[in-house]
Design a protein around this motif. Structure first.
Motif, PDB file in Angstrom:
ATOM      1  N   GLN A 142       0.824  -1.206   0.000  1.00 16.92           N
ATOM      2  CA  GLN A 142       0.000   0.000   0.000  1.00 16.92           C
ATOM      3  C   GLN A 142       0.858   1.255   0.000  1.00 16.92           C
ATOM      4  O   GLN A 142       1.977   1.245   0.497  1.00 16.92           O
ATOM      5  CB  GLN A 142      -0.873   0.046   1.266  1.00 16.92           C
ATOM      6  N   ILE A 143       0.260   2.317  -0.530  1.00 17.04           N
ATOM      7  CA  ILE A 143       0.834   3.646  -0.359  1.00 17.04           C
ATOM      8  C   ILE A 143      -0.155   4.430   0.492  1.00 17.04           C
ATOM      9  O   ILE A 143      -1.361   4.465   0.187  1.00 17.04           O
ATOM     10  CB  ILE A 143       1.074   4.360  -1.701  1.00 17.04           C
ATOM     11  N   LEU A 144       0.345   5.009   1.580  1.00 15.87           N
ATOM     12  CA  LEU A 144      -0.524   5.732   2.507  1.00 15.87           C
ATOM     13  C   LEU A 144       0.035   7.117   2.782  1.00 15.87           C
ATOM     14  O   LEU A 144       1.252   7.321   2.753  1.00 15.87           O
ATOM     15  CB  LEU A 144      -0.624   4.978   3.838  1.00 15.87           C
ATOM     16  N   ARG A 145      -0.867   8.013   3.075  1.00 18.24           N
ATOM     17  CA  ARG A 145      -0.472   9.302   3.623  1.00 18.24           C
ATOM     18  C   ARG A 145      -0.716   9.200   5.130  1.00 18.24           C
ATOM     19  O   ARG A 145      -1.830   8.876   5.567  1.00 18.24           O
ATOM     20  CB  ARG A 145      -1.348  10.402   3.008  1.00 18.24           C
ATOM     21  N   THR A 157      -3.293   0.426  -3.362  1.00 13.91           N
ATOM     22  CA  THR A 157      -3.141  -0.929  -2.833  1.00 13.91           C
ATOM     23  C   THR A 157      -2.904  -1.858  -4.020  1.00 13.91           C
ATOM     24  O   THR A 157      -2.854  -1.416  -5.167  1.00 13.91           O
ATOM     25  CB  THR A 157      -4.387  -1.346  -2.020  1.00 13.91           C
ATOM     26  N   THR A 158      -2.742  -3.156  -3.742  1.00 18.11           N
ATOM     27  CA  THR A 158      -2.521  -4.070  -4.854  1.00 18.11           C
ATOM     28  C   THR A 158      -3.850  -4.700  -5.278  1.00 18.11           C
ATOM     29  O   THR A 158      -4.717  -4.943  -4.433  1.00 18.11           O
ATOM     30  CB  THR A 158      -1.502  -5.175  -4.499  1.00 18.11           C
ATOM     31  N   ILE A 159      -3.990  -4.919  -6.572  1.00 16.56           N
ATOM     32  CA  ILE A 159      -5.223  -5.563  -7.034  1.00 16.56           C
ATOM     33  C   ILE A 159      -5.078  -7.090  -7.014  1.00 16.56           C
ATOM     34  O   ILE A 159      -6.036  -7.794  -7.237  1.00 16.56           O
ATOM     35  CB  ILE A 159      -5.662  -5.072  -8.435  1.00 16.56           C
ATOM     36  N   ASP A 160      -3.874  -7.582  -6.725  1.00 15.53           N
ATOM     37  CA  ASP A 160      -3.730  -9.049  -6.599  1.00 15.53           C
ATOM     38  C   ASP A 160      -2.706  -9.387  -5.509  1.00 15.53           C
ATOM     39  O   ASP A 160      -3.034  -9.375  -4.346  1.00 15.53           O
ATOM     40  CB  ASP A 160      -3.403  -9.706  -7.953  1.00 15.53           C
ATOM     41  N   GLY A 206      -2.737   5.867 -14.513  1.00 11.90           N
ATOM     42  CA  GLY A 206      -2.913   7.129 -13.802  1.00 11.90           C
ATOM     43  C   GLY A 206      -3.269   6.969 -12.343  1.00 11.90           C
ATOM     44  O   GLY A 206      -3.132   7.894 -11.549  1.00 11.90           O
ATOM     45  N   GLU A 207      -3.764   5.785 -11.975  1.00  7.63           N
ATOM     46  CA  GLU A 207      -4.046   5.480 -10.564  1.00  7.63           C
ATOM     47  C   GLU A 207      -2.810   4.770 -10.020  1.00  7.63           C
ATOM     48  O   GLU A 207      -2.210   3.954 -10.717  1.00  7.63           O
ATOM     49  CB  GLU A 207      -5.250   4.538 -10.461  1.00  7.63           C
ATOM     50  N   PRO A 334     -13.010   0.246  -2.237  1.00  9.87           N
ATOM     51  CA  PRO A 334     -12.524  -1.011  -2.824  1.00  9.87           C
ATOM     52  C   PRO A 334     -11.973  -0.719  -4.228  1.00  9.87           C
ATOM     53  O   PRO A 334     -12.467   0.183  -4.903  1.00  9.87           O
ATOM     54  CB  PRO A 334     -13.778  -1.887  -2.912  1.00  9.87           C
ATOM     55  N   VAL A 335     -10.953  -1.451  -4.624  1.00 11.66           N
ATOM     56  CA  VAL A 335     -10.332  -1.196  -5.915  1.00 11.66           C
ATOM     57  C   VAL A 335     -10.816  -2.228  -6.920  1.00 11.66           C
ATOM     58  O   VAL A 335     -10.887  -3.410  -6.617  1.00 11.66           O
ATOM     59  CB  VAL A 335      -8.801  -1.260  -5.786  1.00 11.66           C
ATOM     60  N   ARG A 336     -11.135  -1.738  -8.127  1.00  9.67           N
ATOM     61  CA  ARG A 336     -11.602  -2.631  -9.175  1.00  9.67           C
ATOM     62  C   ARG A 336     -10.553  -3.722  -9.417  1.00  9.67           C
ATOM     63  O   ARG A 336      -9.378  -3.428  -9.541  1.00  9.67           O
ATOM     64  CB  ARG A 336     -11.822  -1.838 -10.467  1.00  9.67           C
ATOM     65  N   GLY A 337     -11.009  -4.966  -9.435  1.00  9.56           N
ATOM     66  CA  GLY A 337     -10.075  -6.064  -9.703  1.00  9.56           C
ATOM     67  C   GLY A 337      -9.461  -6.627  -8.434  1.00  9.56           C
ATOM     68  O   GLY A 337      -8.837  -7.671  -8.445  1.00  9.56           O
ATOM     69  N   ALA A 338      -9.618  -5.905  -7.323  1.00 14.76           N
ATOM     70  CA  ALA A 338      -8.981  -6.361  -6.086  1.00 14.76           C
ATOM     71  C   ALA A 338      -9.819  -7.473  -5.455  1.00 14.76           C
ATOM     72  O   ALA A 338     -11.035  -7.484  -5.556  1.00 14.76           O
ATOM     73  CB  ALA A 338      -8.841  -5.219  -5.104  1.00 14.76           C
TER      74      ALA A 338
END
Ligand code: KG4
Ligand code: ZN
Length: 342
Positions: A142-145, A157-160, A206-207, A334-338
């Motif tokens: 993950q990348i977080l602020r 986050t990762t989709i897989d 781009g995401e 939630p992320v598409r594909g995740a």
């Protein structure tokens, strides 16, 4: 002097530590279960839970003895309450509850991911909020602020697969054994990172999200072609993974203009090639770069104790539940594909 006992048992390290209010590690012990899980090529939850149950109590006793203190000298008992393999988490959390009850000491239920997220401040107290965090472990990518304790905004986050998982699977494909990450790093030193053409999934998107499943499959196909050596495959995989991470972070940093520090934490942060690439990226952006020493990147109890120090004054009830999933940012879309990974 502030003193917090930390307990970690969410995966395959049993660990206990005492940390003071300035981030000094007063005592720590850690027992890895590599030998138990190695024959299976990965962590077996049932074996892990049993090993934690056998080792944890004597280990806590040992840490207190090392420091010459007793439980009543502790200001809090901090234990990982999730996310992780639930059997192991329960062993640590229930032990902490019993000790808290017996010694009338506050219990702090720590999110393991928060332990990683705050670990750079344990190693270096000059690191201030906000910071951009790349959290890369066996289960998370993950990348977080990070705006403060408990204030996490997930940007990617990762989709897989998680990045650590990709290292572990690559190690398995190459027959390098378990745990995989350090083995891939070691073997990659003998290889040419440009030898094997491998994909960089998501690069250019781009995401800022990640994907590593395709990279792992490409390593498998390249290995099965019989054309490449294990060192070349390991080095090329590692380079592809690093290129993905740097590209994804570049995108994420675009929305964190006001953030001056880039931090990496979690098991994969122990990897020297990953650290070097992030240090260059931070320099490119005029940012400060911070990474805990490798021993504080992989799972440990000092980071859990430190999260307890950061949360001192709060306490959790003795009926708090162990959580197999516990996202740092509950509001993240939630992320598409995740899949179901947090
Ligand atoms: O944070 P961690 O100890 O446990 C989890 O919370 O998952 O991370 C473990 C992960 C494993 O996937 C392991 O292979 C990876 O971190 N790892 C590494 C290195 N050391 C550990 N990956 C690449 N290079 C390393 N040196
Ligand atoms: Zn971890």
């Amino acid at each position: 002097m502030v003193l917090v006992l930390g307990i970690e048992s969410s995966c395959d390290e049993t660990a206990a530590a005492l940390v003071d209010g300035e981030g000094g590690i007063v005592a720590q012990r850690i027992a890895s279960q590599d030998a138990e899980h190695a024959p299976y090529g990965g962590v077996v939850p049932e074996i892990a839970a049993r090993a934690h149950a056998e080792r944890l109590a004597p280990m806590i006793e040992g840490v207190l003895a090392d420091a010459g203190v007793s439980l009543t000298d502790c200001d809090a008992i901090a234990a990982t309450a999730g996310p992780g393999l639930i059997g192991g988490v329960m062993v640590g959390l229930v032990s902490a509850k019993a000790l808290a009850m017996a010694s009338d000491t506050p219990l702090i239920a720590v999110n393991h991911l928060e332990g990683h997220a705050l670990s750079p401040r344990l190693a270096d107290s000059s690191i201030e909020f906000p910071y951009a965090l790349l959290l890369v472990s066996g289960g998370h990518c993950q990348i977080l602020r990070v705006d403060g304790v408990g204030q996490y905004k997930r940007l990617a986050t990762t989709i897989d697969d998680a990045l650590g998982e990709a290292f572990d699977k690559t190690a398995k494909i190459l027959g390098l054994g378990f745990p995989g990450g350090p083995a891939v790093e070691r073997v990659a030193k003998e290889g040419d990172p440009t030898a094997v053409p491998l994909p960089r999934p998501m690069v250019g998107s781009g995401e800022p999200h990640f994907s590593f499943a395709g990279l792992k499959s490409a390593v498998l196909r390249a290995h099965e072609s019989g054309k490449h050596t294990a060192p070349d495959l390991a080095a090329s995989f590692q380079q592809a993974a690093v290129d993905c991470v740097v590209d994804r972070l570049r995108i994420a940093l675009e929305s964190m203009d006001d953030v001056e520090t880039l931090v990496v934490a979690g098991g994969v942060a122990a990897n020297a090639t990953v650290r070097a690439a992030l240090e260059r990226l931070a320099a490119d952006h005029g940012m400060r770069f911070a990474a805990p020493p490798p021993a504080l990147c992989t799972d440990n109890a000092a980071m859990i104790a430190w999260a307890g120090v950061e949360r001192l004054g709060q306490s959790d009830p003795l009926d708090i539940a162990a959580r197999p999933r516990w996202p740092l940012d509950p509001d993240a879309e939630p992320v598409r594909g995740a899949g179901v990974k947090a």
